[in-house]
Motif scaffolding. Structure first.
Motif, PDB file in Angstrom:
ATOM      1  N   VAL A 108       0.841  -1.066  -0.094  1.00 57.98           N
ATOM      2  CA  VAL A 108      -0.167   0.006   0.061  1.00 57.98           C
ATOM      3  C   VAL A 108       0.798   1.251   0.086  1.00 57.98           C
ATOM      4  N   ASN A 109       2.169   1.205   0.497  1.00 58.31           N
ATOM      5  CA  ASN A 109       2.814   2.432   0.802  1.00 58.31           C
ATOM      6  C   ASN A 109       2.809   3.449  -0.254  1.00 58.31           C
ATOM      7  N   LEU A 110       3.115   2.970  -1.652  1.00 55.45           N
ATOM      8  CA  LEU A 110       3.117   3.899  -2.846  1.00 55.45           C
ATOM      9  C   LEU A 110       1.754   4.304  -3.131  1.00 55.45           C
ATOM     10  N   GLU A 111       0.833   3.541  -2.873  1.00 55.88           N
ATOM     11  CA  GLU A 111      -0.619   3.822  -3.273  1.00 55.88           C
ATOM     12  C   GLU A 111      -1.318   4.802  -2.414  1.00 55.88           C
ATOM     13  N   VAL A 112      -1.158   4.828  -1.185  1.00 57.53           N
ATOM     14  CA  VAL A 112      -1.890   5.780  -0.273  1.00 57.53           C
ATOM     15  C   VAL A 112      -1.992   7.275  -0.890  1.00 57.53           C
ATOM     16  N   PRO A 113      -3.103   7.854  -0.557  1.00 61.37           N
ATOM     17  CA  PRO A 113      -3.115   9.493  -0.920  1.00 61.37           C
ATOM     18  C   PRO A 113      -2.092  10.305  -0.142  1.00 61.37           C
ATOM     19  N   ASP A 114      -2.049  11.627  -0.708  1.00 62.93           N
ATOM     20  CA  ASP A 114      -1.160  12.445  -0.102  1.00 62.93           C
ATOM     21  C   ASP A 114      -1.421  12.648   1.536  1.00 62.93           C
ATOM     22  N   LYS A 115      -0.744  12.734   2.244  1.00 64.90           N
ATOM     23  CA  LYS A 115      -1.366  12.741   3.601  1.00 64.90           C
ATOM     24  C   LYS A 115      -1.711  14.361   3.966  1.00 64.90           C
ATOM     25  N   ASP A 116      -1.379  15.174   3.204  1.00 65.46           N
ATOM     26  CA  ASP A 116      -1.947  16.413   3.252  1.00 65.46           C
ATOM     27  C   ASP A 116      -3.566  16.725   3.053  1.00 65.46           C
ATOM     28  N   ILE A 117      -3.938  15.573   2.362  1.00 63.65           N
ATOM     29  CA  ILE A 117      -5.429  15.592   1.883  1.00 63.65           C
ATOM     30  C   ILE A 117      -6.314  14.626   2.679  1.00 63.65           C
ATOM     31  N   VAL A 153       6.743   1.307  11.420  1.00 61.69           N
ATOM     32  CA  VAL A 153       7.154   2.733  11.279  1.00 61.69           C
ATOM     33  C   VAL A 153       8.572   2.799  10.686  1.00 61.69           C
ATOM     34  N   LYS A 154       9.284   1.989  10.735  1.00 58.24           N
ATOM     35  CA  LYS A 154      10.456   1.922   9.751  1.00 58.24           C
ATOM     36  C   LYS A 154      10.315   1.867   8.177  1.00 58.24           C
ATOM     37  N   ARG A 155       9.105   1.212   7.798  1.00 64.85           N
ATOM     38  CA  ARG A 155       8.982   1.021   6.522  1.00 64.85           C
ATOM     39  C   ARG A 155       7.833   2.081   6.000  1.00 64.85           C
ATOM     40  N   GLU A 156       7.159   2.756   6.915  1.00 70.00           N
ATOM     41  CA  GLU A 156       5.997   3.453   6.375  1.00 70.00           C
ATOM     42  C   GLU A 156       6.582   4.649   5.484  1.00 70.00           C
ATOM     43  N   GLY A 157       5.668   4.741   4.374  1.00 66.16           N
ATOM     44  CA  GLY A 157       6.250   5.810   3.251  1.00 66.16           C
ATOM     45  C   GLY A 157       5.737   7.069   3.851  1.00 66.16           C
ATOM     46  N   GLU A 158       5.852   7.942   2.852  1.00 66.56           N
ATOM     47  CA  GLU A 158       5.478   9.224   3.042  1.00 66.56           C
ATOM     48  C   GLU A 158       4.114   9.559   3.448  1.00 66.56           C
TER      49      GLU A 158
END
Ligand code: PGA
Length: 255
Positions: free
Chosen positions: A27-36, A52-57
């Motif tokens: 899912v990491n690269l697919e989740v929407p922008d965290k600001d939205i 936590v170590k692997r969570e994306g942006e």
């Protein structure tokens, strides 16, 4: 007032390490922008460090519980400071399963909320009525009391850092979802309680989620309501594609 939608997966006691890591990679690269949209996974404590170590942006990791004491002789327990020291930003507080099986009370929920905000952990505070209460027609009064007790001695500034999840117990894991109208109405009542305590600055901006058998089929109609700002999701958060469908539904709400 526009509130940022939040989808929190609650994995409960499911998955082993390999499944948990595979999910994050999927899912990491697919989740929407965290600001939205805020996309959170509340995982079993033993996975938190690896996740936590692997969570994306854009993905955030939360705990499913924490202790209310800062530290002490509490064998088997985990403190808010421990969670924070691993970069965990959210904790589910007072889930009905913990209230039912582990003696979680309105008082311990309140103490945990106070400790969480002090450590800058966002508490996702669960409230919700049983089927008996719903059928007796006393849901609003019951939930009001849970909310008032959860926020005892919580300052206005700290209340702004919290999230509420309205989860009717009869809807959790049963496949029996509250209708969007039922859920929205109860959530509007909760917002009113927050307004009475803190005023509209807090009640207009505080996110209130719905939880209880949310899935990829009903999420759009739940999120289409005025006051449901996201979802706390158990079963349907376990599969990566299903989770992504939920966060993408939240993205539509945000637009
Ligand atoms: P469910 O669980 O989505 O499987 O009903 C929700 C929850 O317990 O948070």
């Amino acid at each position: 007032m526009k509130r940022k939608p939040l989808i929190a997966g609650n994995w409960k006691m499911y998955k082993t390490k390999d499944d948990a890591l595979a999910f994050i990679y999927a899912v990491n690269l697919e989740v929407p922008d965290k600001d939205i949209v805020e996309s959170v996974i509340c995982a079993p404590a033993i996975f938190l460090r690896d996740l936590v170590k692997r969570e994306g942006e854009n993905l955030r990791i939360g705990a499913q519980n924490m202790h209310y004491a800062e530290k002490g002789a509490y064998t088997g327990e985990i403190s808010a400071a421990m969670l924070k020291s691993y970069g965990v930003d959210y904790a589910v507080i007072g889930h009905s399963e913990r209230r039912a099986y582990y003696n979680e009370t309105d008082e311990t929920v309140n103490l945990k909320v106070l400790t969480a905000v002090k450590e800058n952990i966002t508490p996702i505070i669960c409230v919700g009525e049983s089927l008996d209460t719903r059928e007796a027609g006393t849901t609003d009064a019951f939930v009001k009391k849970q909310v008032e007790k959860a926020y005892l001695n919580v300052s206005k500034a700290d209340a702004l850092k919290t999230v509420i999840a309205y989860e009717p117990i009869w809807a959790i894991g049963t496949g029996r979802t509250a209708t969007p109208e039922q859920a929205n109405e109860t959530i509007m009542g909760i917002r009113q309680v927050i307004k009475q305590i803190y005023g509209s600055e807090v009640s207009d901006s505080l996110r209130i989620l719905y939880g209880g058998s949310v899935n990829t089929k009903n999420v759009d109609s739940l999120l289409a309501t005025s006051d449901i700002d996201g979802a706390l999701v158990g079963g349907a958060s376990l599969d990566p594609q299903s989770y992504l469908t939920l966060v993408k539904a939240a993205l539509n709400k945000a637009k």
